[in-house]
Each structure stands twice: as C-alpha cells, then as structure tokens.
Scaffold this motif. Structure first.
Motif, short mmCIF file in Angstrom:
data_model
loop_
_atom_site.label_atom_id
_atom_site.label_comp_id
_atom_site.label_asym_id
_atom_site.label_seq_id
_atom_site.Cartn_x
_atom_site.Cartn_y
_atom_site.Cartn_z
N ARG A 103 0.82 -1.21 0.00
CA ARG A 103 0.00 0.00 0.00
C ARG A 103 0.85 1.27 0.00
O ARG A 103 0.32 2.36 -0.18
N LEU A 104 2.15 1.11 0.19
CA LEU A 104 3.08 2.23 0.15
C LEU A 104 3.96 2.11 -1.07
O LEU A 104 4.05 1.06 -1.71
N ALA A 105 4.66 3.19 -1.39
CA ALA A 105 5.60 3.21 -2.51
C ALA A 105 6.88 3.88 -2.06
O ALA A 105 6.87 4.74 -1.17
N ARG A 109 6.04 9.85 1.82
CA ARG A 109 6.43 10.52 3.06
C ARG A 109 5.40 10.26 4.15
O ARG A 109 4.23 10.62 4.00
N ILE A 110 5.84 9.65 5.23
CA ILE A 110 4.98 9.40 6.38
C ILE A 110 5.08 10.63 7.29
O ILE A 110 6.16 10.96 7.79
N GLY A 115 -0.64 9.02 14.80
CA GLY A 115 -1.17 10.37 14.94
C GLY A 115 -0.16 11.42 15.36
O GLY A 115 -0.48 12.61 15.37
N GLY A 116 1.06 11.02 15.70
CA GLY A 116 2.08 11.97 16.12
C GLY A 116 3.15 12.14 15.07
O GLY A 116 3.55 11.18 14.40
N ASN A 155 0.17 11.20 2.82
CA ASN A 155 -0.67 12.02 1.92
C ASN A 155 -2.06 12.27 2.52
O ASN A 155 -3.07 12.22 1.80
N GLY A 156 -2.11 12.47 3.83
CA GLY A 156 -3.38 12.75 4.50
C GLY A 156 -4.21 11.53 4.79
O GLY A 156 -5.26 11.64 5.44
N GLU A 157 -3.78 10.35 4.35
CA GLU A 157 -4.55 9.12 4.57
C GLU A 157 -3.91 8.31 5.70
O GLU A 157 -2.70 8.08 5.71
#
Length: 407
Positions: A103-105, A109-110, A115-116, A155-157
C-alpha cells in the motif's frame, strides 16, 4: 515460563556483570523500565511481546545495537517487520524500500505515526531509542517504533499497519561493468568465505581500471569471509595487519560468558584447546588481550582508483571490510558507517522457553578509554547527506563515478 519480573532482573544482572560495555550509559535507567513493566502487569496488559518491547527500548538506551532480546518463534509468534524501511528527512519518514507492504511506494512521506509527527516522537521517547544523536536524523532507526505502531499517515490518509515476515535489507551480490573500464562490486552478506571466494574468481576474468565497492548495506558475522576480496582493494602488496590493524581488547571472562563460549565450541574441531583456556580464565573478569590478525601478505591487484560507497546501515564484518579498504587507500563516499566495531565476542543465553538474550563479551581498549566508534562509525572522505532524491536516483554511485574519472 518464568515470571517477567525475574526475567527482567536476570537481564539487568547480565548487563552489569557479563556485558562488556556496562558503565551505566547516560539515559539508561533500569528502574524506570522495571516500574513500567510492573504497571503493565498490574493493569493486565503484560504479555511476552509487550515485555520484549519494553526491554528492547531499555537496551536501545545504551546505544549498543549488539545487545538484543529476541522472542523465539512459537505457534503464536514469528519475528516480523512493518513491511517497509524508512529514513527521516525533516519532519517526515521517507519510505526507502519495501519488504512486503504494497500500500506504500518508495518515496512516500509518512507525516505521522499513531497520529504523532516524527518530531513529537523524537522529543518524547527515550533519547537513545533511535540509536542516533538528535542532530543526525539520517542515522536514526525507526524500525522499532514502526513495529509497535498501529497506523501511519501518508498524503493525508491514515493506513493501519500490518505484520510481514522479516527480510534482510541487503539486496544481494552484484558484479557488473558500469562503463568500459569501471567495475561495480557489491559483495554478499559476509557470512560464508566460499561465497566471496566464488566472487573473487569472477574478478579474475574481468579487466578494469576503476573499482566501486558498494558497502551501503554491508553486513555479516564472519570477518574472514571478505579476505578473498582484499587483493582487489590493494594497489601493492600489503600485510593484513596494515589493513585491519592490531586491536587491544578487554575480554570479560565471567563464569557465564566462559560457559556459554565453551558450550558453543564443544563439537567444533580444534575447539578443545580454547575450551581449556576458557576454563582456566573463568571468573577472572576483564583481561586485556591483543587480537592482531595473522601476519599475512595480501598481494596487490587493485586498480588505481577505488571508491567505496558507505552508509549508516553498514555494520559488523561489512564495516571491517570498509576499514580495510580505507587503510588500503580507497576513498569512502557517502555517510558514516554504523559504528559496531567497538564490541565483539557475542554470546547468547536462552532465558526461558521464549526469550534469548545476546550480548558482546569484549570491548576495544579505545572504546573503554572513551575513544570508540559507537554512534560515530567510520567517517567518509566525501560526505553526501541523505535526501529523498536517493529514492529515484543513485546519487552516491554518480559521485563515485565522478571520483573515478578524476583520476
């Protein structure tokens, strides 16, 4: 299974008595973790995995990656990873490689973990938990935190994390001509001499004027495994002592350390003499010894220009190979290595039916005198800071080619 409080006391006792590097490192507070584990037990939350996490955090506070507590594989547990690797850049974790997570590439950028932000975690977690100084984000190891995390934000998700079988970050061996006269060489993990001997045999049939040795993920547990490659790093005949240097070691001959080493040697041909020596030294504590390699001459077959690509994740036998290349006159390009050469002689002890604890029994005199390389590593000749550009372009390889051509 033994009680967790007894297991914890046994681990701390081994650290104080048998571990070669015990000098109560700054920020190392067993009492804090004893209380944390006790509170988790009182709340009904403590299980083997949570105990492993707390002890691993405590061990990280020493700054020594050679200290490891591991859960043995069981029906209800297999070692796992989050399925990807990251590197911190500014206030984000950049995905640098995938190891199962689809699900990542690479390049994502995380911006948050549970949440932190990375910066908030860095500010509130024990200072050595990431095995790096606060001003060295490119050297931080976030894998431990990500394994404990439930979610990451990209990306906000917000993405829930999963567990994947643990994989080595080492990409495997490679030999190829980059240009007509520049050879690229990436050795395998340095565990078996026969593998590097076969690799050296391939070099016999290749003509090249420049060599790029890629040790960015160099690893392995057997220093002798890289000896077949040494002639191609030396421009002239050189002694093994010149390449690796004599090293004075303080070896901790406690009864437990000696018993564990003797048990490992019992069925090894030629091990009886060393077992006898261990029994004679058992209980004498630290003894200063010289670990100089045998006086062997390495025939020089290397080209005029040699560049070695280095990075934070180069460790153990891989780091020793980088040291040998540097002493032979090669140029190191990239970032400082991990800094694992202060300690050696690891032993492992199974504490009960679930846990195994590993610690080093020897420390270099330089490290004991305060001049070691833990947290520092072998410094490059040409430093190139890490940026996300390396996710899409091999910046270090380009710099090495430029260096080769300048000759």
């Amino acid at each position: 299974m033994r009680r967790f409080d007894q297991l914890f006391r046994d681990i701390v006792a081994i650290l104080r008595r048998d571990y070669a590097g015990w000098e109560a490192p700054e920020g190392f507070d067993p009492q804090y973790y004893n209380q944390t584990i006790g509170q988790a037990w009182h709340d009904g939350r403590l299980d083997a995995l949570l105990f492993l996490r707390y002890v691993s955090q405590m061990l990280a506070c020493t700054g020594n990656r050679a200290l490891r507590l591991a859960l043995l594989p069981q029906e209800d547990y297999e070692p796992y990873s989050p399925g990807f690797f990251t590197r911190r850049y500014e206030d984000s974790l950049v995905v640098t490689a995938l190891a199962g997570e689809e699900r990542l590439a690479v390049g994502d950028r995380i911006t948050a973990v549970n949440g932190g932000s990375p910066a908030s975690h860095r500010a509130h977690i024990q200072k050595n938990f990431f095995y790096a100084a606060e001003n060295a984000p490119e050297r931080e190891d976030w894998n431990g935190l990500l394994k404990m995390a439930d979610t990451v934000t990209v990306n906000g998700e917000t993405i829930p994390l999963a567990h994947y079988p643990r994989k080595s970050p080492h990409p495997g061996p490679a030999v190829r001509l980059l240009e007509e006269d520049v050879l690229y060489l990436r050795p395998p993990a340095l565990n078996r001499p026969e593998e590097t001997q076969a690799l050296a045999g391939r070099l016999e049939n290749i003509s090249f004027q420049g060599l790029i040795l890629d040790m960015r993920n160099g690893d392995g547990s057997f220093e002798v495994a890289f000896y077949p490659l040494l002639p191609w790093l030396c421009r002239e005949d050189t002694s093994l002592t010149e390449l690796l240097g004599p090293t004075e070691l303080f070896v901790n001959y406690t009864p437990l350390n000696c018993a564990l080493k003797a048990a490992a040697l019992e069925n090894i041909p030629g091990g009886a003499a060393y077992v006898s020596e261990l029994r004679e030294k058992a209980g004498r504590g630290f003894i200063l010894e010289d670990s100089a390699p045998e006086e062997t001459i390495i025939p020089g077959r290397g080209p005029k220009r040699i560049a070695v690509l280095t990075d934070t994740w180069c460790r153990s036998a891989g780091e020793s190979l980088v040291l040998a290349a540097k002493n032979a006159g090669a140029a190191l390009i990239g970032r400082a290595t991990l800094g694992t050469l202060d300690y050696s002689g690891p032993v492992s002890c199974q504490l009960d039916d679930r846990f195994i604890f590993t610690w080093p029994t020897a420390i270099t005199k330089a490290a004991r005198d305060g001049h070691g390389m833990t947290g520092v590593g072998i410094q490059p000749d040409i430093y190139i800071p890490w940026t996300p550009e390396e996710c899409t372009r091999d910046v270090l390889l380009g710099a090495a080619l430029n260096y080769i051509h300048k000759g």
